[in-house]
Design an enzyme around this catalytic site. Structure first.
Site, PDB file in Angstrom:
ATOM      1  N   ARG B 117       0.870  -1.182   0.000  1.00 26.41           N
ATOM      2  CA  ARG B 117       0.000   0.000   0.000  1.00 26.41           C
ATOM      3  C   ARG B 117       0.903   1.227   0.000  1.00 26.41           C
ATOM      4  O   ARG B 117       1.952   1.240   0.663  1.00 26.41           O
ATOM      5  CB  ARG B 117      -0.914  -0.005   1.226  1.00 26.41           C
ATOM      6  CG  ARG B 117      -1.987  -1.092   1.157  1.00 26.41           C
ATOM      7  CD  ARG B 117      -2.847  -1.074   2.397  1.00 26.41           C
ATOM      8  NE  ARG B 117      -3.676   0.119   2.448  1.00 26.41           N
ATOM      9  CZ  ARG B 117      -3.862   0.839   3.551  1.00 26.41           C
ATOM     10  NH1 ARG B 117      -3.261   0.508   4.678  1.00 26.41           N
ATOM     11  NH2 ARG B 117      -4.640   1.898   3.532  1.00 26.41           N
ATOM     12  N   SER B 118       0.474   2.249  -0.682  1.00 26.85           N
ATOM     13  CA  SER B 118       1.402   3.362  -0.901  1.00 26.85           C
ATOM     14  C   SER B 118       1.820   4.037   0.403  1.00 26.85           C
ATOM     15  O   SER B 118       2.943   4.500   0.537  1.00 26.85           O
ATOM     16  CB  SER B 118       0.800   4.372  -1.864  1.00 26.85           C
ATOM     17  OG  SER B 118      -0.364   4.921  -1.315  1.00 26.85           O
ATOM     18  N   ARG B 122       5.792   4.470   1.336  1.00 27.92           N
ATOM     19  CA  ARG B 122       6.453   5.749   1.641  1.00 27.92           C
ATOM     20  C   ARG B 122       7.305   5.682   2.907  1.00 27.92           C
ATOM     21  O   ARG B 122       8.141   6.535   3.162  1.00 27.92           O
ATOM     22  CB  ARG B 122       5.406   6.849   1.787  1.00 27.92           C
ATOM     23  CG  ARG B 122       4.787   7.211   0.458  1.00 27.92           C
ATOM     24  CD  ARG B 122       3.511   7.978   0.628  1.00 27.92           C
ATOM     25  NE  ARG B 122       2.639   7.736  -0.524  1.00 27.92           N
ATOM     26  CZ  ARG B 122       1.893   8.659  -1.075  1.00 27.92           C
ATOM     27  NH1 ARG B 122       1.888   9.881  -0.602  1.00 27.92           N
ATOM     28  NH2 ARG B 122       1.144   8.366  -2.108  1.00 27.92           N
ATOM     29  N   THR B 142       2.010 -15.001   0.202  1.00 24.86           N
ATOM     30  CA  THR B 142       3.250 -14.684   0.913  1.00 24.86           C
ATOM     31  C   THR B 142       3.716 -13.282   0.534  1.00 24.86           C
ATOM     32  O   THR B 142       3.891 -12.982  -0.651  1.00 24.86           O
ATOM     33  CB  THR B 142       4.341 -15.721   0.578  1.00 24.86           C
ATOM     34  OG1 THR B 142       3.942 -16.979   1.128  1.00 24.86           O
ATOM     35  CG2 THR B 142       5.679 -15.332   1.164  1.00 24.86           C
ATOM     36  N   LEU B 143       3.884 -12.463   1.546  1.00 29.33           N
ATOM     37  CA  LEU B 143       4.397 -11.111   1.313  1.00 29.33           C
ATOM     38  C   LEU B 143       5.894 -11.131   1.609  1.00 29.33           C
ATOM     39  O   LEU B 143       6.314 -11.555   2.693  1.00 29.33           O
ATOM     40  CB  LEU B 143       3.701 -10.106   2.235  1.00 29.33           C
ATOM     41  CG  LEU B 143       2.171 -10.072   2.183  1.00 29.33           C
ATOM     42  CD1 LEU B 143       1.628  -9.073   3.214  1.00 29.33           C
ATOM     43  CD2 LEU B 143       1.678  -9.705   0.783  1.00 29.33           C
ATOM     44  N   GLU B 144       6.681 -10.726   0.652  1.00 27.77           N
ATOM     45  CA  GLU B 144       8.146 -10.715   0.836  1.00 27.77           C
ATOM     46  C   GLU B 144       8.531  -9.302   1.243  1.00 27.77           C
ATOM     47  O   GLU B 144       8.775  -8.444   0.399  1.00 27.77           O
ATOM     48  CB  GLU B 144       8.826 -11.140  -0.457  1.00 27.77           C
ATOM     49  CG  GLU B 144       8.488 -12.566  -0.842  1.00 27.77           C
ATOM     50  CD  GLU B 144       8.076 -12.716  -2.301  1.00 27.77           C
ATOM     51  OE1 GLU B 144       8.087 -11.710  -3.023  1.00 27.77           O
ATOM     52  OE2 GLU B 144       7.726 -13.822  -2.699  1.00 27.77           O
ATOM     53  N   GLN B 163      -1.882  -4.750  -1.068  1.00 28.28           N
ATOM     54  CA  GLN B 163      -3.143  -4.711  -1.799  1.00 28.28           C
ATOM     55  C   GLN B 163      -3.029  -5.634  -3.002  1.00 28.28           C
ATOM     56  O   GLN B 163      -1.934  -5.837  -3.532  1.00 28.28           O
ATOM     57  CB  GLN B 163      -3.468  -3.284  -2.244  1.00 28.28           C
ATOM     58  CG  GLN B 163      -2.372  -2.635  -3.073  1.00 28.28           C
ATOM     59  CD  GLN B 163      -2.599  -1.145  -3.273  1.00 28.28           C
ATOM     60  OE1 GLN B 163      -3.709  -0.654  -3.128  1.00 28.28           O
ATOM     61  NE2 GLN B 163      -1.537  -0.423  -3.630  1.00 28.28           N
TER      62      GLN B 163
END
Lengths: 439, 212
Positions: B117-118, B122, B142-144, B163
């Site tokens: 997500r932006s 940031r 899986t989120l790396e 997202q």
């Protein structure tokens, strides 16, 4: 070196051992509480040792045993880190234990026991260590829940811990009198097979005993007269029955299924006469009957996939029931009174009692798990908007068991069904947090 | 191939061909994406357990398990359970694999693209490299996670970190893939190391296997 001096040195060693436990995360809430509790216990023993006369050997002996018990406790805990067991399930179990396993301390008349978890051993490892004695009136008892190490994700089988919670509840001084009056008195009713040790022995050695049981007992030299003197402990037997009653009213159908699977895997005939437990066949027959008496096997009125699947589940449970009347050991009316007695007590301590499920919610969850989606209280409405609901984890377990026994099920393995249910319990906790937080 | 709008993926969610479960809040549904939350397990590379990543170590060999290979595989990562309320500190330059809280099932005609997500991007959080979720995938995503910033980032399970945007696939004529075909990571309940040699063994066997 005197024994006292030696034991004071051992206190330092125990302190160092306790410090080393902080290398691990062994509880959901971290290690603070356990460390503080054990430090305080060590402090009490150390100061008593400092004060004791070295010549007072009986008192030195008592303190030595206290140090040994504390060491054993620390070693037990050190063997289990949080990654070794299913913490989402444990969290639910702790909620049940905290609601009912309470006792008075100096500060709090209703202090919950401290619960710790251990993963070790094989299929028969399921157990809850409940401290019989506590070091002082100011301290709380420690409750150590043990899971078999191989069954980390098998939450459907973990339902058997309902029985072990029973031991912990019976061990709470404040509940003992109620359980004896409202449950045990019915299990040991006049004229029943559990009225006395002699009555149980008479039932076992009656004319209707299966020949294999008699042959086994005879080969070991057991007779009606000596069975509960030399071979088995009658008081353990009735406590086991009492805990089965508590397991049934706390975990519902999932408990029945877990007991059928696990007990018959440990005693394949169900007819072994052991030292501490009544025969498996007796226990399973009782549980099936108890489920019927409590209406746990009620099906939805309308024809539906849920009704069909639930029927299949109960048909499966019935395959474990032995038709031999010798295996039915209690009168229906007395057994129902015992079940009601336990339910009444547990209902006073939410969420200890098994809540009746909503067929509508069960239908949705069964449909989800059938599609290999973790069954939780979540749906998308006709407008495409997401909606979350609270679901009791025991209903997730019931749905898991139903799916695992379904002829036309998803065709997946028992292991995957367990993982889906474990995942669902973890997700359901997030749903509860979100609902409580007003999201 | 076209991106699905909110109304399009809501329709799919309603019909059950697309699963993202549970969605804890309507705020997770964006105009063209669905927010995903961090789950409760973290897998970190174990410093010092190996000198380098060697694809040859992944080649399956017949016979009983070999001690060295199994040991390397078992010691490659440190696995941490992160229950709700506990946190995970992601240090600059480090990589950690976490699952999404949501269970996702894509139909055979949809592909997912996962990004940070932006607002988190940031802060330096990158949801690394393998962003495509294949059609017919079932399981957690899986989120790396990698921290590209200069200060550590404190992460909690339940946070909306990522997202997923969904794209419909074009097919030529009546040819459609087998909906029952699932990939290497099908039915994942938590992150796991993949097999980097799978399908490429022929190149890895060109040199001597004795000199990895």
């Amino acid at each position: 070196m005197t024994t006292k001096a030696f034991l004071l040195g051992e206190c330092d060693n125990i302190g160092a051992l306790l410090d080393r436990t902080l290398r691990f995360d062994y509880g959901l809430e971290g290690s603070f509480e356990f460390y503080e509790e054990c430090s305080a216990r060590l402090g009490i023993l150390q100061s008593e040792l400092n004060a004791v006369d070295p010549a007072n050997l009986p008192q030195v002996g008592i303190l030595s045993r206290g140090l040994a018990e504390l060491t054993q406790l620390i070693c037990r805990i050190e063997r289990s880190s949080i990654g070794e067991y299913s913490w989402p399930f444990v969290e639910e179990l702790k909620r049940i234990a905290a609601s009912i396993c309470t006792e008075a301390t100096i500060d709090d008349p209703d202090a919950p026991l401290k619960v710790y978890v251990l993963a070790e051993g094989a299929l028969d490892a399921y157990c809850i260590y409940h401290e019989r004695l506590r070091p002082s009136y100011a301290k709380r008892r420690l409750l150590t829940i043990v899971f078999p190490k191989t069954l980390k994700h098998f939450v459907l089988l973990h339902s058997i811990l309902g029985h072990e919670i029973g031991h912990a509840i019976f061990g709470c001084t404040k509940h003992q009198a109620t359980l004896v009056k409202d449950v045990l008195s019915h299990l040991t009713h006049v004229g029943g097979a559990f009225e006395t040790a002699a009555a149980t022995a008479a039932h076992i050695f009656s004319n209707t005993v299966p020949p294999s049981v008699l042959a086994d007992l005879s080969s070991r030299g057991a007779t009606e007269a000596n069975l509960f003197v030399e071979f088995s402990d009658w008081s353990s037997w009735w406590e086991e029955l009492l805990c089965d009653v508590i397991g049934l009213v706390s975990f519902g159908p999932a408990f029945v299924a877990a007991e059928c699977s696990l007990l018959y895997s440990l005693d394949v005939t169900g007819l072994g006469v052991g030292p501490y437990h009544p025969l498996v066949a007796w226990r399973i027959n009782l549980l099936r009957r108890g489920a019927k008496l409590l209406g746990l096997d009620l099906l939805p009125e309308n024809d539906s996939p849920l009704k069909e699947a639930m029927q299949e589940f109960w048909n499966y449970i019935d395959t474990f029931v032995k038709n031999d009347p010798w295996c039915d050991v209690l009168d229906d009316a007395e057994f129902l009174a015992a079940l009601n007695g336990a339910e009444k007590l547990l209902s006073l301590h939410k969420p200890a009692a098994y809540p009746p499920p909503s067929f509508e919610a069960m239908e949705k969850m069964l449909s989800a798990i059938h599609r290999l989606v973790p069954p939780v209280g979540f749906a998308v409405d006709s407008q495409g908007e997401p909606h979350c609901d609270n679901v009791d984890f025991r209903h997730i377990l019931y749905v898991g068991w139903i799916e695992s026994r379904r002829q036309n099920g998803s065709g997946t393995t028992f292991s995957i069904v367990n993982k889906l249910c474990e995942h669902a319990i973890m997700q359901q906790r997030a749903i509860s947090i979100a609902l409580e937080g007003g999201m | 191939m076209g991106a699905l709008s909110k109304s399009a993926f809501q329709e799919r969610l309603k019909g059950g061909s697309l699963v993202v479960s549970p969605i804890l809040s309507g705020k997770q549904l964006g105009r063209s994406s669905i927010d995903l939350r961090m789950g409760t397990v973290a897998l970190m590379s174990r410093a010092g357990s190996q000198s380098h990543v060697d694809p040859r170590a992944y080649i399956a060999t017949p016979g009983p398990p070999q001690h060295a290979k199994v040991q390397v595989k078992q010691q490659k990562h440190e696995r941490h359970e992160v229950p709700y309320g506990r946190d995970l500190l992601l240090h600059p330059g480090s990589l950690v694999l976490v699952p999404t809280l949501e269970w996702v099932q894509l139909p055979y005609d949809l592909q997912g693209i996962v990004t940070a997500r932006s607002c988190w991007a940031r802060e330096g959080l990158n949801i690394a490299t393998a962003t495509i979720i294949n059609p017919s995938y079932r399981g957690i995503i899986t989120l790396e996670l990698a921290n590209f910033g200069e200060i550590p980032i404190r992460l909690f399970p339940g946070l909306r970190l990522a997202q997923i945007a969904l794209y419909s696939l074009d097919f030529v004529g009546d040819v459609q893939p087998d909906a029952a075909t699932h990939g290497q990571f099908d039915l994942s309940f938590e992150p796991a190391a993949g097999n980097v040699s799978l399908g490429d063994e022929v190149f890895l066997k060109l040199g001597s296997l004795d000199k990895p």
